[in-house]
Design an enzyme around this catalytic site. Structure first.
Site, short mmCIF file in Angstrom:
data_model
loop_
_atom_site.label_atom_id
_atom_site.label_comp_id
_atom_site.label_asym_id
_atom_site.label_seq_id
_atom_site.Cartn_x
_atom_site.Cartn_y
_atom_site.Cartn_z
N CYS A 37 0.84 -1.20 0.00
CA CYS A 37 0.00 0.00 0.00
C CYS A 37 0.88 1.25 0.00
O CYS A 37 2.02 1.23 0.46
CB CYS A 37 -0.86 -0.02 1.26
N THR A 39 0.55 3.59 2.00
CA THR A 39 0.86 3.86 3.41
C THR A 39 2.09 3.06 3.85
O THR A 39 2.97 3.59 4.53
CB THR A 39 -0.34 3.51 4.30
N HIS A 42 4.99 4.96 2.53
CA HIS A 42 5.28 6.17 3.30
C HIS A 42 6.06 5.81 4.57
O HIS A 42 7.03 6.48 4.91
CB HIS A 42 3.98 6.89 3.70
N HIS A 59 -1.58 -4.95 4.96
CA HIS A 59 -2.98 -4.94 5.39
C HIS A 59 -3.94 -5.18 4.23
O HIS A 59 -5.13 -5.07 4.39
CB HIS A 59 -3.31 -3.63 6.11
N GLU A 60 -3.39 -5.48 3.05
CA GLU A 60 -4.26 -5.70 1.87
C GLU A 60 -4.11 -7.16 1.46
O GLU A 60 -3.33 -7.46 0.56
CB GLU A 60 -3.81 -4.78 0.73
N CYS A 103 -13.21 5.28 14.22
CA CYS A 103 -13.18 4.72 15.58
C CYS A 103 -12.03 5.30 16.41
O CYS A 103 -10.90 5.40 15.94
CB CYS A 103 -13.05 3.20 15.51
#
Ligand SMILES: [Zn+2]
Ligand SMILES: [Zn+2]
Length: 338
Positions: A37, A39, A42, A59-60, A103
């Site tokens: 990703c 992110t 980064h 996370h993908e 959240c």
């Protein structure tokens, strides 16, 4: 088990990590494919993150169920699943308002918790979505990315979309092009510096491709709308120039949605923002509803992912990170396969 271990900025190694054990409520996943990703990149380049070091990112991802805790219902070994990696509390006022993406207590699988750049991951059963038969696990690894673009479009305040500008044609930008096409936009202008990405954008429905390295993007897109500006801008590059350009490209009452992260401070001309009633919106990830819709759009073939994907083995992960950070060339979304 084999995994990619992150030790800090520009430090990713292929190595050994302890196999996860399953806690109550959890399911053990055999990872089939995990995307890198923006992110992750980064953080690789040094953006501060509250993620443990050493740790496992990613996370993908999608895979198959290997085992479930005794209290888990609804999943069987061998089920094909994709993980919604934002774990939310369900109790805070944002969760109770349905804004689970905001959240107050959320954590990320592949951030605070070990993620999918590994052979196996243990995740809460409540984070799993089943993958339809006609979607490969490799394609399903892009559900998370598409869900982010779906959520971004829900921030639109401009009503019916006739004209859309997409700034940056990475995976997010290329999904935005396709969502603009689905929304019926007649003008879909894309700016980007990498020629290969512009070509893919046109293949996926962009009506105008603007090479930001050669043309003045604001001038070029304003000319396409007789100087009025577009209904919606999706800013998916995260640079000062694209952020400022986004506000300059809007028609009065138009919406600019900012998808990309990027730490540089950006000054905005409020003398045009206020009298033109511009809407400037940030967008954060997705809800479970966005995730379900993304699965449906991919499974129905309404959104195409194959031209975005470069497959590599998990072992080549360190090289993939370095290439993406320095010179991505024709790579758009790299999928690592353990
Ligand atoms: Zn992501
Ligand atoms: Zn919450």
């Amino acid at each position: 088990m084999k995994s990619l271990v992150f030790g800090g900025p520009h430090d990713v190694r292929f190595g050994e990590w302890e196999e996860p054990s399953i806690l109550p409520g959890q399911v053990l996943i055999k990872v089939a494919a995990c995307g890198i990703c923006g992110t992750d990149l980064h953080v690789y380049k040094g953006l501060p993150a509250a993620w443990p070091v050493p740790g496992i990112r990613g996370h993908e991802f999608a895979g198959t169920v290997l085992a479930s805790a005794d209290d888990v219902e609804g999943f069987q070994d061998g089920d094909r699943v994709v993980v919604q990696p934002l774990v939310y509390c369900g109790q805070c006022r944002f969760c109770r308002a349905g804004q689970t993406n905001l959240c107050a207590n959320m954590y990320l699988i592949g951030g605070e918790q070990p993620g999918g750049f590994a052979e196996q991951v243990a995740v809460p059963a409540s984070s799993l979505f089943k993958v339809p038969e006609n979607l490969s696990l490799k394609q399903a690894a892009l559900v998370e990315t598409l869900a982010t673009s779906v959520h971004a479009f829900e921030q639109n305040q401009s009503g019916i979309l006739r004209s859309v500008a997409v700034l940056g044609a990475g995976a997010q930008g290329l999904f935005a092009v396709q969502l603009a096409r689905l929304a019926g936009a007649k003008l879909i202008a894309v700016s980007e510096t990498v020629p290969h990405r512009l070509a893919v954008a046109q293949q996926l429905g962009a009506t105008n491709a603007i090479n930001a390295g050669q043309e003045d993007v604001v001038e070029a897109i304003l000319a396409l709308t007789d100087g009025e500006g577009v209904d919606l801008v999706i800013e998916a590059a995260g640079k000062v120039a694209t952020r400022q350009g986004a506000t300059q490209l809007l028609r009065p009452g138009g919406t600019a949605i900012f998808l990309a992260l990027g730490a540089e401070l950006t000054s905005i001309d409020f003398m045009s923002l206020v009298p033109k009633e511009l809407h400037l919106r940030g967008t954060q990830c997705y809800t479970d509803a966005d995730f379900s819709l993304a699965i449906e759009l991919l499974a129905n073939g309404e959104i195409i992912v194959d031209p975005l994907i470069t497959e590599m083995s998990l072992e080549n992960g360190p090289a993939a990170f370095e290439a993406l950070a320095s010179n991505p060339g024709e790579m758009i979304k790299v999928i690592l396969e353990p």
